[in-house]
Scaffold this motif. Structure first.
Motif, PDB file in Angstrom:
ATOM      1  N   ARG A 212       0.875  -1.224   0.082  1.00 19.28           N
ATOM      2  CA  ARG A 212       0.217   0.031   0.106  1.00 19.28           C
ATOM      3  C   ARG A 212       0.797   1.064  -0.088  1.00 19.28           C
ATOM      4  N   VAL A 213       2.102   1.296   0.836  1.00 20.58           N
ATOM      5  CA  VAL A 213       2.817   2.421   0.923  1.00 20.58           C
ATOM      6  C   VAL A 213       3.535   2.563  -0.523  1.00 20.58           C
ATOM      7  N   ILE A 214       3.881   1.595  -1.182  1.00 22.79           N
ATOM      8  CA  ILE A 214       4.553   1.546  -2.428  1.00 22.79           C
ATOM      9  C   ILE A 214       3.761   1.992  -3.484  1.00 22.79           C
ATOM     10  N   ILE A 224       7.519  -3.593  -8.768  1.00 23.63           N
ATOM     11  CA  ILE A 224       8.007  -4.733  -9.272  1.00 23.63           C
ATOM     12  C   ILE A 224       9.338  -5.212  -8.390  1.00 23.63           C
ATOM     13  N   ALA A 225      10.085  -4.358  -8.025  1.00 22.79           N
ATOM     14  CA  ALA A 225      11.080  -4.647  -7.220  1.00 22.79           C
ATOM     15  C   ALA A 225      10.641  -5.357  -5.871  1.00 22.79           C
ATOM     16  N   ALA A 226       9.567  -4.772  -5.486  1.00 19.47           N
ATOM     17  CA  ALA A 226       9.065  -5.156  -3.950  1.00 19.47           C
ATOM     18  C   ALA A 226       8.341  -6.688  -4.205  1.00 19.47           C
ATOM     19  N   ALA A 227       7.770  -6.922  -5.343  1.00 29.75           N
ATOM     20  CA  ALA A 227       7.018  -8.194  -5.867  1.00 29.75           C
ATOM     21  C   ALA A 227       8.232  -9.102  -5.738  1.00 29.75           C
ATOM     22  N   VAL A 231       8.793 -12.535  -3.277  1.00 31.37           N
ATOM     23  CA  VAL A 231       8.784 -13.994  -3.659  1.00 31.37           C
ATOM     24  C   VAL A 231      10.244 -14.487  -3.200  1.00 31.37           C
ATOM     25  N   LEU A 232      11.225 -13.912  -3.554  1.00 32.54           N
ATOM     26  CA  LEU A 232      12.702 -14.563  -3.332  1.00 32.54           C
ATOM     27  C   LEU A 232      12.939 -14.674  -1.947  1.00 32.54           C
ATOM     28  N   HIS A 263      -3.734  -8.515  -8.762  1.00 36.92           N
ATOM     29  CA  HIS A 263      -3.478  -8.622 -10.120  1.00 36.92           C
ATOM     30  C   HIS A 263      -2.477  -7.811 -10.721  1.00 36.92           C
ATOM     31  N   GLU A 264      -1.983  -6.703  -9.922  1.00 37.00           N
ATOM     32  CA  GLU A 264      -0.806  -6.154 -10.337  1.00 37.00           C
ATOM     33  C   GLU A 264       0.334  -6.832 -10.174  1.00 37.00           C
ATOM     34  N   LEU A 265       0.650  -7.535  -8.982  1.00 39.86           N
ATOM     35  CA  LEU A 265       1.544  -8.429  -8.863  1.00 39.86           C
ATOM     36  C   LEU A 265       1.554  -9.611  -9.573  1.00 39.86           C
ATOM     37  N   GLU A 266       0.591 -10.169 -10.194  1.00 40.81           N
ATOM     38  CA  GLU A 266       0.653 -11.206 -11.163  1.00 40.81           C
ATOM     39  C   GLU A 266       1.302 -10.650 -12.541  1.00 40.81           C
ATOM     40  N   ALA A 267       0.834  -9.713 -12.785  1.00 38.65           N
ATOM     41  CA  ALA A 267       1.086  -8.920 -14.028  1.00 38.65           C
ATOM     42  C   ALA A 267       2.816  -8.461 -14.087  1.00 38.65           C
TER      43      ALA A 267
END
Length: 601
Positions: A212-214, A224-227, A231-232, A263-267
């Motif tokens: 939410r903050v990002i 994208i970097a946060a996603a 995951v990693l 949905h944004e994370l998946e994309a």
């Protein structure tokens, strides 16, 4: 020039891998063997055959991130409540499959080899694990991940991912002279449990506030970097605890399944997932040791069929016991008979613990790799064992058929369309291939003709040559495409109005010059959204204008996608509430407000 020469080695391997993927994957897909086998073949050609790349195992460690990202995306689609509903399949079918298959394969190992009991245990349970990457990718390609047999297969795979932790913990116990191994195993087990709990707590209370903050910063690249970090990071935590990296990514995905950022994370993750997963399959091919295969070809020739047959029979039996019908059980058995990538980890750990020699580990890895390569073949063999249920037949009597409109398919969509046409005084020739549906409709007074709209003789008998419009209202993209292709080829004068399945289907229909198509849910969704706005206090007039704006932007997006591809035109979508609200203000309302204002002074 010196810089170019120095830089060439840096790009040499990526260029080879990309070139191999671009050539092999489409070629194998075109001849019907699938992209997975194409990636494998490219890896074998580049590595063991031509020896252009020698560090296949090093590349495999990096490429395993493709499996990690794949499990994260699957987790995003599984809300915790749905995962809880699958617990019987996961801890019932999964546990029985691993235990039964492991014991049977261990007994076969003892009978056919001179390995010790401990070594046979590792071999049996290592080979009991299946390939998550191959199986899930095959399900995605078939569009069957959400089918019953797809969910059953995934439940078994998920338990196998859980099982790798205790199996690895048992390796020190089975090692010759493994004093103190019990304490190490207990510590590892406690660490694994603590890591899972820590990940769940962090995911529940930290991940959503973080995103939410990002998101509020508007920095796409940081999102994208946060996603990738989530995951990693979760995968690494699980790996340090002795569990599989894929399991950690899956848990993180499940914890974010109910997030508004799903949905944004998946994309964001999808492009990385696709590239790395293809690289994973190529790395499997690269790491295949042809020398071992050639030296032990007879052992592999015997072991691989035994492995796949035993696993398939056990999978079929368990699936049937747990309520799967024959066809579903066959599909599960044909999908999961191969060895898995976690077997590589277990066999390598066992060799390091001196449970069996490194040559045995290499042979087992070769057996697993060959079984993976045969997965597309086993899936095809499974399809040959599927029982085709005999369709109930009726007499094809088309007496009295022939009208301006021919409707093919009389499911819920077709029934509503028929109401509009009949209410407008239009005669309709309705065709449906379901005998039950025809009988049910006749009880309500409809005149429906039994027949399959994919057959030219049926269309001829129903009077297609005198028809002005054919309304294809079938339930399913495949059947619809077959009908559209037949009519376009044989009756080009007929105007086609078609019910489309989804956005991609809409674009493919437009490429075939269909005069009009509509996605089956789009208008009902627009009306639903408009009524919801009204319930929240928006006036009917403004809600209608907003709905019309959404309809217009959706059509503009389709026009862009027809030229630039399915992922284009995203700027036409709203992913956050627009401000100021409402976005649309009717001109008449704004004029009325101006007239009602009292003059100053």
């Amino acid at each position: 020039m010196a810089v170019e020469a120095a830089a060439a080695p840096l790009y040499y391997e990526p260029l080879l891998l990309l070139g191999g993927a671009v050539i092999a994957a489409p070629l194998f897909a075109r001849i019907g063997l699938g992209t997975i086998l194409g990636y494998l073949a490219a890896g074998i050609a580049i590595g063991p055959v031509l020896l252009l790349i020698s560090d296949g195992e090093e590349l495999l460690h990096v490429a395993e991130l493709g499996v990690v990202l794949l499990l994260f995306i699957i987790g995003l689609e599984l809300k915790p409540a749905r995962l809880w509903a699958m617990r019987r399949s996961i801890f019932g079918m999964g546990l029985i499959q691993v235990a039964a298959t492991g014991v049977v394969l261990a007994m076969i190992t003892l009978l056919l080899t001179d390995l010790s009991y401990g070594a046979a245990f590792v071999v049996g349970f290592g080979l009991a694990l299946s390939s998550t990457a191959f199986s899930v990718q095959t399900l995605e390609t078939q569009g069957a991940l959400n089918s019953r047999y797809g969910q059953t297969s995934f439940s078994i795979l998920l338990f196998q991912d859980l099982a790798i932790a205790p199996l690895l913990a048992l390796v020190p116990l089975l090692s010759p002279g493994g004093e103190g191994a019990e304490a190490i195993s207990l510590e590892r087990f406690a660490l694994a449990i603590a890591s899972v709990i820590a990940l769940i707590v962090a995911g529940r209370y930290l991940l959503n506030p973080l995103f939410r903050v990002i998101a509020n910063t508007g920095a796409k690249e940081v999102m994208i970097a946060a996603a990738l970090l989530v995951v990693l990071g979760s995968a690494t935590v699980m790996q340090m605890a002795g569990l599989s990296m894929a399991l950690g990514a899956f848990i993180a995905g499940v914890l974010l399944a109910e997030s508004s950022f799903r949905h944004e994370l998946e994309a964001d993750i999808e492009p990385f997932r696709g590239i790395l997963l293809g690289l994973f399959f190529m790395a499997i091919g690269l790491s295949l040791d042809l020398r071992i295969v050639l030296e032990n070809w007879l052992s592999i020739l015997i072991a691989v069929p035994i492995l796949m047959l035993v696993k398939a029979l056990i999978l079929y039996g368990i699936s049937r016991v747990f309520g799967c019908e024959h066809n579903g059980a066959v599909r599960v058995a044909a999908l999961l008979p191969q060895g898995g990538e976690f077997g590589f980890v277990l066999f390598t750990a066992a060799a390091s613990a001196f449970i069996f020699p490194q040559s045995t580990a290499s042979l087992l890895i070769a057996i697993v790799t060959v079984s993976m390569a045969l997965t597309p073949l086993s899936v095809r063999l499974g399809e040959m064992l599927i029982r085709t249920e005999p369709a109930e037949e009726m007499d094809e009597d088309f007496e009295g058929a022939g009208a301006d409109v021919m409707m093919i398919g009389f499911s819920r969509f077709g029934q509503m369309v028929s109401q509009v046409l009949l209410s407008g005084g239009t005669e309709v020739t309705i065709i449906d291939h379901s005998a039950d549906r025809v009988r049910a409709a006749e009880r309500f007074g409809f005149r429906i003709y039994f027949g399959d709209g994919r057959r030219m003789e049926v269309l001829e008998a129903a009077g297609i040559r005198n028809t002005k419009i054919v309304a294809v209202c079938t339930n399913g993209a495949t059947a619809t495409d077959q009908i559209v292709n037949l009519i376009r080829d044989e009756y080009p004068h007929v105007r086609l109005y078609v019910r489309s399945y989804d956005r991609a289907h809409t674009l493919s229909l437009r490429d075939r010059d269909v005069e009009y198509e509509i996605r089956e849910t789009v208008e009902s969704a627009l009306i639903f959204g408009g009524r919801t706005l009204q319930a929240l206090g928006t006036s009917e007039e403004i809600a209608s204008e907003i709905v019309e704006d959404v309809r217009r932007r959706d059509e503009e997006r389709l026009a862009i996608q027809s030229v630039e591809g399915i992922y284009a035109g995203n700027d036409k979508m709203r992913v956050r509430p627009v401000t100021p609200e409402p976005l649309i203000k009717p001109k008449r309302e704004s004029q009325r407000i101006d007239q009602d204002e009292e003059p100053v002074g």
